[in-house]
Design an enzyme around this catalytic site. Structure first.
Site, mmCIF file in Angstrom:
data_model
loop_
_atom_site.group_PDB
_atom_site.id
_atom_site.type_symbol
_atom_site.label_atom_id
_atom_site.label_comp_id
_atom_site.label_asym_id
_atom_site.label_seq_id
_atom_site.Cartn_x
_atom_site.Cartn_y
_atom_site.Cartn_z
ATOM 1 N N LEU A 8 0.074 16.160 8.300
ATOM 2 C CA LEU A 8 1.229 16.403 7.537
ATOM 3 C C LEU A 8 1.662 14.962 7.479
ATOM 4 O O LEU A 8 1.936 14.012 8.048
ATOM 5 C CB LEU A 8 2.569 16.859 8.636
ATOM 6 C CG LEU A 8 1.948 18.310 8.959
ATOM 7 C CD1 LEU A 8 3.037 18.963 9.626
ATOM 8 C CD2 LEU A 8 1.343 19.140 7.946
ATOM 9 N N ALA A 9 2.115 14.723 5.884
ATOM 10 C CA ALA A 9 2.463 13.367 5.473
ATOM 11 C C ALA A 9 3.365 13.235 4.302
ATOM 12 O O ALA A 9 3.340 12.269 3.723
ATOM 13 C CB ALA A 9 1.208 12.577 5.154
ATOM 14 N N ARG A 15 14.233 6.279 7.311
ATOM 15 C CA ARG A 15 14.536 5.297 8.294
ATOM 16 C C ARG A 15 13.952 4.061 8.159
ATOM 17 O O ARG A 15 14.093 2.899 8.708
ATOM 18 C CB ARG A 15 14.679 5.791 9.714
ATOM 19 C CG ARG A 15 15.771 6.635 10.009
ATOM 20 C CD ARG A 15 15.921 7.392 11.176
ATOM 21 N NE ARG A 15 14.844 8.729 11.245
ATOM 22 C CZ ARG A 15 14.363 9.103 12.244
ATOM 23 N NH1 ARG A 15 14.769 9.030 13.455
ATOM 24 N NH2 ARG A 15 13.498 10.268 11.909
ATOM 25 N N THR A 79 8.262 21.325 8.826
ATOM 26 C CA THR A 79 6.629 21.201 9.257
ATOM 27 C C THR A 79 5.951 22.503 9.036
ATOM 28 O O THR A 79 4.816 22.493 8.660
ATOM 29 C CB THR A 79 6.578 20.451 10.536
ATOM 30 O OG1 THR A 79 7.552 21.229 11.501
ATOM 31 C CG2 THR A 79 6.979 19.165 10.666
ATOM 32 N N TYR A 100 0.071 14.463 12.506
ATOM 33 C CA TYR A 100 1.095 13.965 11.945
ATOM 34 C C TYR A 100 0.645 12.385 11.042
ATOM 35 O O TYR A 100 0.211 11.910 11.884
ATOM 36 C CB TYR A 100 2.187 13.685 12.725
ATOM 37 C CG TYR A 100 3.129 14.993 12.962
ATOM 38 C CD1 TYR A 100 2.464 16.221 12.875
ATOM 39 C CD2 TYR A 100 4.083 15.216 13.635
ATOM 40 C CE1 TYR A 100 2.986 17.418 13.050
ATOM 41 C CE2 TYR A 100 4.925 16.026 14.082
ATOM 42 C CZ TYR A 100 4.532 17.342 13.726
ATOM 43 O OH TYR A 100 5.227 18.613 14.117
ATOM 44 N N ASN A 375 -25.903 -35.306 3.475
ATOM 45 C CA ASN A 375 -24.644 -35.946 4.039
ATOM 46 C C ASN A 375 -23.781 -35.977 2.570
ATOM 47 O O ASN A 375 -24.068 -36.673 1.767
ATOM 48 C CB ASN A 375 -24.769 -37.203 4.852
ATOM 49 C CG ASN A 375 -23.378 -37.727 5.275
ATOM 50 O OD1 ASN A 375 -22.923 -37.315 6.448
ATOM 51 N ND2 ASN A 375 -22.601 -38.580 4.481
ATOM 52 N N ALA A 378 -16.820 -38.352 2.302
ATOM 53 C CA ALA A 378 -15.543 -37.871 2.269
ATOM 54 C C ALA A 378 -14.969 -37.943 0.632
ATOM 55 O O ALA A 378 -15.386 -38.512 -0.112
ATOM 56 C CB ALA A 378 -14.446 -38.912 2.857
ATOM 57 N N ASN A 384 -17.113 -27.566 -10.563
ATOM 58 C CA ASN A 384 -17.805 -26.420 -11.046
ATOM 59 C C ASN A 384 -17.282 -25.692 -12.259
ATOM 60 O O ASN A 384 -18.049 -24.687 -12.706
ATOM 61 C CB ASN A 384 -17.937 -25.470 -9.874
ATOM 62 C CG ASN A 384 -16.711 -24.960 -9.392
ATOM 63 O OD1 ASN A 384 -15.682 -25.823 -9.348
ATOM 64 N ND2 ASN A 384 -16.455 -23.849 -8.627
ATOM 65 N N TYR A 385 -16.162 -26.035 -12.818
ATOM 66 C CA TYR A 385 -15.583 -25.153 -13.735
ATOM 67 C C TYR A 385 -15.202 -25.989 -14.915
ATOM 68 O O TYR A 385 -14.432 -26.945 -14.625
ATOM 69 C CB TYR A 385 -14.107 -24.699 -13.087
ATOM 70 C CG TYR A 385 -13.424 -23.577 -14.038
ATOM 71 C CD1 TYR A 385 -13.936 -22.697 -14.598
ATOM 72 C CD2 TYR A 385 -11.920 -23.843 -14.228
ATOM 73 C CE1 TYR A 385 -13.243 -21.553 -15.270
ATOM 74 C CE2 TYR A 385 -11.305 -22.941 -14.978
ATOM 75 C CZ TYR A 385 -11.786 -21.775 -15.624
ATOM 76 O OH TYR A 385 -10.984 -21.112 -16.355
#
Ligand code: UD1
Ligand code: CA
Length: 454
Positions: A8-9, A15, A79, A100, A375, A378, A384-385
């Site tokens: 049941l839903a 609330r 219900t 439920y 390696n 940094a 890539n686009y």
């Protein structure tokens, strides 16, 4: 015994104070009604249906994806009325289980126990005892302890209100009897509703056997009516999950600070620090260590891998003895081979990073196939686009990419190549050679810094 399950839903969930219909609110990352559907499906019923009404359009896609029948209740008249709408689901089966949609945590074992607590032609009710039964229907028994009826809060006298045994709402009923008798329900009560609970008094009148199972864990039968109850059930669920993990050999820095929103499988001696969130399907092999504040979704993490704090991993496959983070972001399609390292402030996406290769600091590596023992210095970026399409970067084994390099894809760095720091690589780099694109260092004597114009 053939079984039809009706969930049941259709209720409003006023609330919750929400535009989202109540049963679609999430507990542990999954909607309330999906929890119920998944548990119900594990009983292998011959029919499984959900009664929808308020916010039906929000629930329908889920029912379609799970191949669950939909029953419409256009007006929410109680219900009992909801169950009447599902009558077509009661033919050709022996019994009906009513669940439920807002009671998400009932265990499969409890439902099996309920089904087995009486014969197929008996009425079976799941109850629980509450210190504060306010709001629930009370289980009214005779002096001999036989169930007489269920009385709703709003219809109860003070003596009935003092009963602590309450109706969970979950019931098993003989299908043929239910189909015939449900039509006899009336709405002659305080709320003007057709109560499913009135089936109990009808059963007593017709000498139908009634059996009950009293559930020890209140959370298994607790319904969600507001967001406080939702949060309570969420933390209950999470603490059960944390206990399961610890019992299976996982060390948790603090069992109250872990969230599992999906399926987590773990090996032994896994260690998880605080505030870690797992989503979807995650598997952690033996000796995996996860630092604080990580979010890990749909990922496989190999043995001995260490994930340092504040890392995010999504749809990725990680080998053994890999080092990740702190502050790494592994986006979908990241595959890290054994002993690879992805360090701080590194973002990856759609990449294969080979055995022992390192991307230690401040890089974006996307759409890349990288060999082993590479390696990456940094600040290296794979461009890539091109503004319209994505292109791949290929980096051979043992390549060394100097810091602050841009690899403009499509581009290939051959095996053993060295790329000088600050290079913008637009053409392929040769194997075992040094490639540079920046000019040779020079000194301009007497050079003056620019000054601000007045
Ligand atoms: C119901 C029971 C009460 C029990 C409690 C447990 C009745 C009359 N009362 O009360 O004995 O202690 O659950 O939580 O059954 N629904 C529909 N259509 C409707 C009305 C409700 O589908 O017309 C669904 C709701 O979406 C919900 C469930 O039925 O999932 C329960 O409805 P709710 O109104 O919350 O019932 P309670 O008053 O809590
Ligand atoms: Ca309720």
């Amino acid at each position: 015994m053939s079984l039809s399950i009706v969930i049941l839903a259709a209720g409003k969930g006023t609330r919750m104070k929400s535009a989202i219909t109540k049963v679609m609110h999430k507990l542990a990352g999954k909607s309330l009604v999906e929890h119920v559907i998944d548990t119900a499906a594990s009983l292998n019923p011959s029919k499984l249906s959900v009664v929808l009404g308020n916010g039906a359009d929000q629930v329908q896609p889920l029912l379609q994806s799970k191949q669950v029948n939909e029953v419409m209740q256009y007006e929410q008249l109680g219900t009992g009325h909801a169950v009447m709408q599902a009558k077509a689901q009661f033919v050709d089966v022996e019994q009906v289980l009513v669940l439920y949609g807002d009671v998400p945590l009932t265990k499969l074992t409890t439902l099996k126990q309920l089904i087995d607590c009486g014969s197929a032609d008996s009425l079976r009710i799941l109850t629980t005892e509450l210190d504060d039964p306010t709001g629930y229907g009370r289980i009214v028994r005779s002096d001999a302890g036989e169930v007489i009826c269920i009385t709703e809060q709003k219809d109860a006298d003070p003596q009935t209100l003092s009963i602590n045994e309450v109706n969970s709402g979950i019931m098993v009923l003989p299908a043929k009897w239910l189909a015939e008798s449900v039509e006899e329900l009336t709405n002659n009560n305080a709320q003007g509703e057709y109560y499913l609970t009135d089936m109990v008094a009808l059963a007593v009148a017709e000498s139908i056997d009634i059996n009950t199972v009293c559930c020890e864990d209140n959370a298994e039968v607790a319904g969600v009516n507001n967001r406080i109850q939702l949060a309570d059930l969420e933390s209950h669920y999470q603490s059960l999950k944390a206990e399961e993990l610890m019992m299976s050999g996982v060390t948790l820095a603090d069992p109250s600070r872990i969230d599992i929103r999906g399926q987590l499988t773990t090996g032994t001696d896994v260690t998880i620090d605080i505030n870690v969130i797992f989503e979807g399907n995650v598997s952690l092999a033996n000796n995996v260590v996860i630092g604080a504040n990580c979010i890990i979704k749909d990922a496989t993490i190999g043995e001995g891998t260490v994930i340092l704090p504040n890392s995010m991993i999504d749809s990725s496959t990680i080998g053994t003895n890999v080092n990740i983070g702190p502050f790494a972001r592994l986006r979908p399609g990241t595959v890290l081979a054994d002993k690879a390292k992805v360090g701080n402030f590194v973002e990856t996406k759609n990449v294969n990073i080979g055995k022992g290769s390192k991307v230690n600091h401040l890089s974006y590596i996307g759409d890349t196939d990288m060999g082993s023992e590479v390696n990456i210095g940094a600040g290296t970026i794979t461009c890539n686009y091109d503004g319209a399409n994505k292109h791949r970067t290929v980096i051979g084994d043992r390549a060394f990419i100097g810091s602050d390099t841009q690899l403009v894809a499509p581009v290939t760095v051959a095996e053993g190549a060295t790329i000088g720091a600050g290079t913008t690589l637009r053409k392929d780099a040769e194997a075992e050679a040094l490639t540079l694109t920046k000019s040779v260092q020079k000194t301009v004597a007497g050079w003056k810094r620019p000054v601000k114009k007045k």
